[in-house]
Enzyme design. Structure first.
Site, short mmCIF file in Angstrom:
data_model
loop_
_atom_site.label_atom_id
_atom_site.label_comp_id
_atom_site.label_asym_id
_atom_site.label_seq_id
_atom_site.Cartn_x
_atom_site.Cartn_y
_atom_site.Cartn_z
N GLU A 115 0.98 -1.03 -0.65
CA GLU A 115 -0.10 -0.15 0.00
C GLU A 115 1.13 1.24 0.39
O GLU A 115 2.02 1.60 0.88
CB GLU A 115 -0.94 0.22 0.99
CG GLU A 115 -1.84 -0.11 1.10
CD GLU A 115 -1.07 -2.49 2.04
OE1 GLU A 115 -2.16 -3.26 2.00
OE2 GLU A 115 -0.44 -2.39 2.56
N TYR A 127 7.03 3.12 -8.08
CA TYR A 127 6.88 1.45 -7.88
C TYR A 127 6.30 1.24 -9.73
O TYR A 127 6.93 -0.18 -9.51
CB TYR A 127 5.95 1.16 -6.97
CG TYR A 127 5.73 1.30 -5.75
CD1 TYR A 127 6.83 0.56 -4.94
CD2 TYR A 127 5.16 1.77 -4.89
CE1 TYR A 127 7.25 1.01 -4.18
CE2 TYR A 127 5.46 1.91 -2.97
CZ TYR A 127 7.01 1.88 -3.17
OH TYR A 127 7.34 1.63 -1.07
#
EC number: 2.3.1.266
Length: 159
Positions: A115, A127
């Site tokens: 998360e 990411y």
């Protein structure tokens, strides 16, 4: 002790090794520097179990970053990754993330999930550039100064 002159730290001078309880004073300082709502020592101590992997990015005896991953069946969950603010934007986070991914693959995991704060564009970009995909949202997941902030849920499939 965290070096005061981080511009002298080069990526090739850093190693990634297992994080130990002895590292916790430095980790807690990094956590305090990096987050508005830092983890407590107790939370970190709870992570020293067989189902977790804890990594430290170090230069000599200085811990400059860390990652905490929980393993559940065949899934790695990146719970926390943090670098000294002076190292951000210089490839150290990417190196630590890649180490965590490689170790998880070696340990037989089929995917890594995480998360990230919806407003953390820098981390989200990292990411995504490493192959993670957004797979959902968690409304109000993170505490913030104004209440709660949503999380983007991201996954990296090894297979």
């Amino acid at each position: 002790m965290i070096p005061s002159v981080l511009r002298q730290v080069e990526l090739q001078d850093m190693d990634v090794r297992a994080l130990t309880e002895i590292d916790l004073p430095q980790v807690l300082e990094l956590e305090r520097l990096g987050y508005s709502h830092p983890w407590t020592e107790g939370v970190f101590l709870d992570c020293f179990k067989d189902t977790y992997r804890l990594w430290a990015m170090v230069q000599g005896t200085d811990v400059l970053g860390y990652a905490v991953i929980s393993y559940m069946v065949d899934e790695a969950h990146l719970l926390n990754i943090c670098l000294h603010p002076g190292l951000r934007g210089h490839g150290a986070g990417r190196r630590l993330l890649r180490h965590a991914l490689a170790a998880s693959l070696k340990d037989g995991m089929v995917q890594m999930i995480l998360e990230v704060r919806a407003g953390n564009d820098v981390a989200s970009t990292l990411y995504l550039s490493e192959g993670f995909e957004e797979i959902g949202r968690r409304p109000g997941y993170y505490p913030d100064a104004n209440g709660r902030e949503d999380a983007r849920v991201m996954a990296y499939r090894f297979t």
